[in-house]
Scaffold this active site. Structure first.
Site, PDB file in Angstrom:
ATOM      1  N   HIS A  74      47.922 -20.012  -3.582  1.00 19.89           N
ATOM      2  CA  HIS A  74      47.485 -18.615  -3.492  1.00 19.89           C
ATOM      3  C   HIS A  74      47.516 -18.134  -2.045  1.00 19.89           C
ATOM      4  O   HIS A  74      46.463 -17.918  -1.436  1.00 19.89           O
ATOM      5  CB  HIS A  74      46.070 -18.469  -4.055  1.00 19.89           C
ATOM      6  CG  HIS A  74      45.991 -18.500  -5.540  1.00 19.89           C
ATOM      7  ND1 HIS A  74      46.375 -17.429  -6.317  1.00 19.89           N
ATOM      8  CD2 HIS A  74      45.584 -19.474  -6.395  1.00 19.89           C
ATOM      9  CE1 HIS A  74      46.183 -17.734  -7.603  1.00 19.89           C
ATOM     10  NE2 HIS A  74      45.714 -18.962  -7.677  1.00 19.89           N
ATOM     11  N   CYS A  86      51.173 -19.419  -8.388  1.00 14.36           N
ATOM     12  CA  CYS A  86      50.255 -20.350  -9.047  1.00 14.36           C
ATOM     13  C   CYS A  86      50.562 -20.509 -10.540  1.00 14.36           C
ATOM     14  O   CYS A  86      51.586 -21.062 -10.901  1.00 14.36           O
ATOM     15  CB  CYS A  86      48.808 -19.932  -8.807  1.00 14.36           C
ATOM     16  SG  CYS A  86      47.659 -21.310  -9.052  1.00 14.36           S
ATOM     17  N   GLU A 123      47.954 -15.334  -1.015  1.00 15.74           N
ATOM     18  CA  GLU A 123      47.403 -13.972  -0.952  1.00 15.74           C
ATOM     19  C   GLU A 123      45.883 -13.945  -0.862  1.00 15.74           C
ATOM     20  O   GLU A 123      45.290 -12.903  -0.553  1.00 15.74           O
ATOM     21  CB  GLU A 123      47.846 -13.168  -2.179  1.00 15.74           C
ATOM     22  CG  GLU A 123      47.063 -13.396  -3.456  1.00 15.74           C
ATOM     23  CD  GLU A 123      47.402 -14.676  -4.212  1.00 15.74           C
ATOM     24  OE1 GLU A 123      46.874 -14.869  -5.320  1.00 15.74           O
ATOM     25  OE2 GLU A 123      48.205 -15.489  -3.695  1.00 15.74           O
TER      26      GLU A 123
END
EC number: 2.3.1.46
Length: 315
Positions: free
Chosen positions: A235, A142, A237
């Site tokens: 993102h 990001c 994650e």
């Protein structure tokens, strides 16, 4: 992980043409195996939450990974105790003379601030430059992806009028890339940012390759032609509740945020979020760690300065 097969097995050529990872007995017998050493530069406010998210993905791979956590400075964090930071994080001076197989640099809530105005911008540039000599492969997430594209290639982002928040569909733009092995034709990933890269600049840059993109969210995965740097604009994650937590935080601060798109059931924030990206996030990190770290890194990390396996590798 590769399938070990006898030397000269006829199926090898077919499997390789289908992008299946196979390894001959001869190559397997000459492989040295050791844990992968991965450094995480955590720029997110809630350090423990981000640590958990990334370690969850790294722990879902079949490789043993030794992780070091890095902080950008020794100033007190608003959301994480100083004891936690001192006990578990290293300063850059402690790792400057070390080499790593992989480096992950997280996002940061700095989307509306010019890069040069970020208080630790010089430190970020120093670590990025260091990584190009001391790390086999770097995964930028990001904000870090935007920052690295700006620092390494001079490509700047454009600020958006409102925060792009939600879970968006993406498509592959390339075939037969190890990084994309196992990806569906269409997959989902979360975004949470105030800026966007110009996809045409990325497509036309001679040192970069756009691997996946979204009609709604733009470029998502961009790989340097050297195989060293992977820029992920979203993102992968994030856990299921992260966008919800960010939305409710912004509401509590009186910021009137837009509802994250394609995230809550029926786009209704009173309903539960729907996680559509976990398998993608796991596969992305697994492929990166296997094909762009494990397969390219030298067995002896002290040898890194004397060789550049990423520049000569054919993946």
């Amino acid at each position: 992980m590769p399938v070990k097969i006898p030397d000269n097995l006829p199926a090898a050529e077919i499997l390789e043409s289908e992008n299946i990872f196979v390894m001959s007995e001869t190559r397997a017998a000459n492989q040295d195996i050791r844990p992968m050493r991965v450094l995480i530069l955590n720029l997110m406010p809630n350090k423990i939450e981000t640590e958990t998210q990334l370690l969850r993905l790294l722990g879902n791979t079949p490789l043993q990974v030794d992780v070091d956590l890095l902080r950008i400075h020794d100033k007190e964090s608003k959301h994480t105790s100083i004891d936690h930071m001192n006990n578990f994080y290293r300063d850059f001076e402690q790792v400057r003379n070390k080499n790593y197989d992989g480096l992950i640099i997280t996002g940061a809530p700095l989307g509306q601030i010019e890069f040069e105005d970020v208080s630790y911008w010089d430190h970020i540039r120093e670590i990025i430059d260091w990584s190009q000599q001391h790390v086999t492969s770097v995964l930028f997430l990001c904000w870090a992806a935007h920052a690295a594209l700006y620092h390494l290639y001079g490509l700047n982002r454009s600020l958006l009028t409102s925060k792009r928040s939600g879970v968006f569909a993406h498509q592959r733009t390339r075939e037969h890339f190890p990084l994309l092995r196992g990806f569906d034709d269409e997959f989902y990933a979360p975004h949470s940012r105030f800026a966007e890269m110009d996809i045409e600049q990325l497509r036309s840059h001679p040192e970069l390759q756009v691997l996946t993109e979204s009609d709604e969210a733009g470029a998502y995965m961009v790989l340097s032609r050297s195989n060293r740097n992977l820029f992920v604009m979203g993102h992968p994650e994030y856990q299921k509740s992260t966008l919800k937590d960010e939305y409710e935080r912004d509401l509590s601060q009186g910021l009137s945020p837009e509802i994250p798109q394609n995230y809550f059931g029926n786009d209704d924030p009173t309903q539960q979020p729907i996680a559509r990206w976990h398998s993608h996030g796991s596969l992305l990190v697994s492929n990166w760690l296997n094909y762009y770290v494990y397969q390219l890194t030298p067995y002896n990390l002290d040898d890194m300065s004397g060789r550049t396996p990423w520049e000569s590798a054919v993946l």
